[in-house]
Design an enzyme around this catalytic site. Sequence first.
Site, PDB file in Angstrom:
ATOM      1  CG  ASP A   6      -1.755   1.260   1.355  1.00 53.58           C
ATOM      2  OD1 ASP A   6      -1.826   2.024   0.372  1.00 53.58           O
ATOM      3  OD2 ASP A   6      -2.342   1.474   2.438  1.00 53.58           O
ATOM      4  CE  LYS A  68      -1.474   7.134  -3.500  1.00 55.48           C
ATOM      5  NZ  LYS A  68      -2.063   6.181  -2.537  1.00 55.48           N
ATOM      6  CD  GLU A 145      -4.961   3.786  -2.531  1.00 54.76           C
ATOM      7  OE1 GLU A 145      -5.852   4.536  -2.057  1.00 54.76           O
ATOM      8  OE2 GLU A 145      -3.798   4.162  -2.741  1.00 54.76           O
ATOM      9  CG  ASP A 168      -9.237   3.868   0.431  1.00 59.59           C
ATOM     10  OD1 ASP A 168      -8.722   4.299   1.477  1.00 59.59           O
ATOM     11  OD2 ASP A 168      -8.583   3.306  -0.461  1.00 59.59           O
TER      12      ASP A 168
END
Length: 584
Positions: A6, A68, A145, A168
């Site tokens: 992850d 990210k 994800e 999420d």
Amino acid sequence: MIIGIDLGTTNSLACVYRNGKAELIPNGLGGYLTPSVVSLDESGEVLVGAVARERLVSNPADTAASFKRFMGSKKTFPLRQREFTPQELSAFVLRQLKQDAERYLGGEVTEAVISVPAYFNNNQRAATLEAGRIAGLHVERLVNEPSAAALASSMLSDEDEQSYLVFDFGGGTLDVSVVDCFQNIIEIVAVSGDNHLGGNDFDERIAAFFCKSHQMDLDALPPQKQAVLRRLSEKAKRELSEKESNFLHMNIDGEDKAVILNNEILIGCCTDLFDRMERAVVHALRDSGCTVDDIDVIVMAGGSCKMPVVAYFLEKLFGKKPVMIGSPDEVVAQGAGIYAGIKARDEEIRDVLLTDICPFTLGVGSYNPNDRGRNIMTPVIERNSVLPVAKTEYFTNVHDKQKEIEFPIYQGESFDCSENLCLGRIAIAIGQAMAGEARVSVTFSYDINGILVVDVVDDKGTNRAQQVFMSEGANLTEEELLRKIEELKKYRISSNGDERDRLLLARGKRIYQELIGSDRENVAAALREFEAVLAVNNRRAIHVMRQRLAELFGVYEEFLNEEFLNEGFMDKEFLDKEFLDKEF
């Protein structure tokens, strides 16, 4: 050996499927969460994780975080006179996770399944693949994800058939997925999200609220002060998960300043963020054809879901309490680990099937008779189509004696192609047909790994063109990518001494910067003594000093957190009476 990773905005973690379960892999400090922060020290060594996070305050110019969010873009991060791309920084994090996994598992890790936000476009996915290659990993499969969270949740649940809405919410991104689970099949029905909405935005709003309350401009503060304020804002936000209220205080130019913070105030600061959350939820439900009543369970994933205001928002929206199946920090990594087990054909889960969908519409830029310079989008594969998928559309030429037709390929939902992502172009010769005479079929084939193949064939079958669109992320050629891999090998991930000692030193240096006077000198003396003990490598003395410094730094951190209240700026009784929302 294959592992699941992850790769998060705030934290990253790795997982392996073995002995019939998803097993999280500890880092050098014994924890599972490795902060997605990279720093270069004075010697040019790369620091990753908790040590680097401490340097966000003490060495902000040499440290990068939240990169990210910029995957697949042209943005770079300057660290010590060197510009790093988001995928290069991500590669350092992946390399650290790979090393931790190899140490823990006692063997070489060669392949990884990496989770990405469902709403990552082709460029962002390609950049993630690049990061994996730079880190020395073979990454054949990216898993969305929320799909990973749904996979882990279904494995942990006792129910065979349920409809999930997976919310999420991480540090930098939001993904919402509607998922049907029955028997061994986990079917993703629809996805939506926001790649620029996460817990970091709440930190920014708290920091901005603090500055506004004291007529200050956040962007005008020195970088180090900004870093301190953001760290304190994040800390205040986390404390609201356990306390009804707290207050954020900081010394600015010798003057103590503070603001009261509770969940009601936080909601007021972040109203537009909740509006964006609601839009993502409504979008996913509408595309799935489901109503609120059709959803059996609302599953929360991602560390930012631990904020009470997020659970409160979802409960108000759905009329039922959301749940956390497992740890929201870990569930995506566990799903990636399970998927790695499926990919490795592990006997116990080889029959589990995870279906996924195309998160964005794929189409062709078509001629616009009203504005020749502005193509319009003609969808070929609609968003939320189950993968793998192949679809065909037919096109014709628009000009007399046109010799070829060029098809620009786009990804996105906008009517105007200029607002979508151009993946590339493919052309086919058609002779010299008059307008409307040539008929060309365009077939899009999109697979589970996000690879798009476009076949173009004329109606006579004499001319054909085919192109694979994988999107190049940073547009690196194979030669450039190999060169970049060699360049980054020169940057060694720091392995000098015990990681606990490096973290303790970084923590002390950060505390040193926040103190003044004799307190600062006490910390400086302790740091000098610890460095001297480390230099002679006396293990017993190091162990004793670790304990002493941990205790000392803990006292000073408590002092830094509490000194404002102790000075009597506002008494606790007044806070309770006037500011706390007891019913929240």
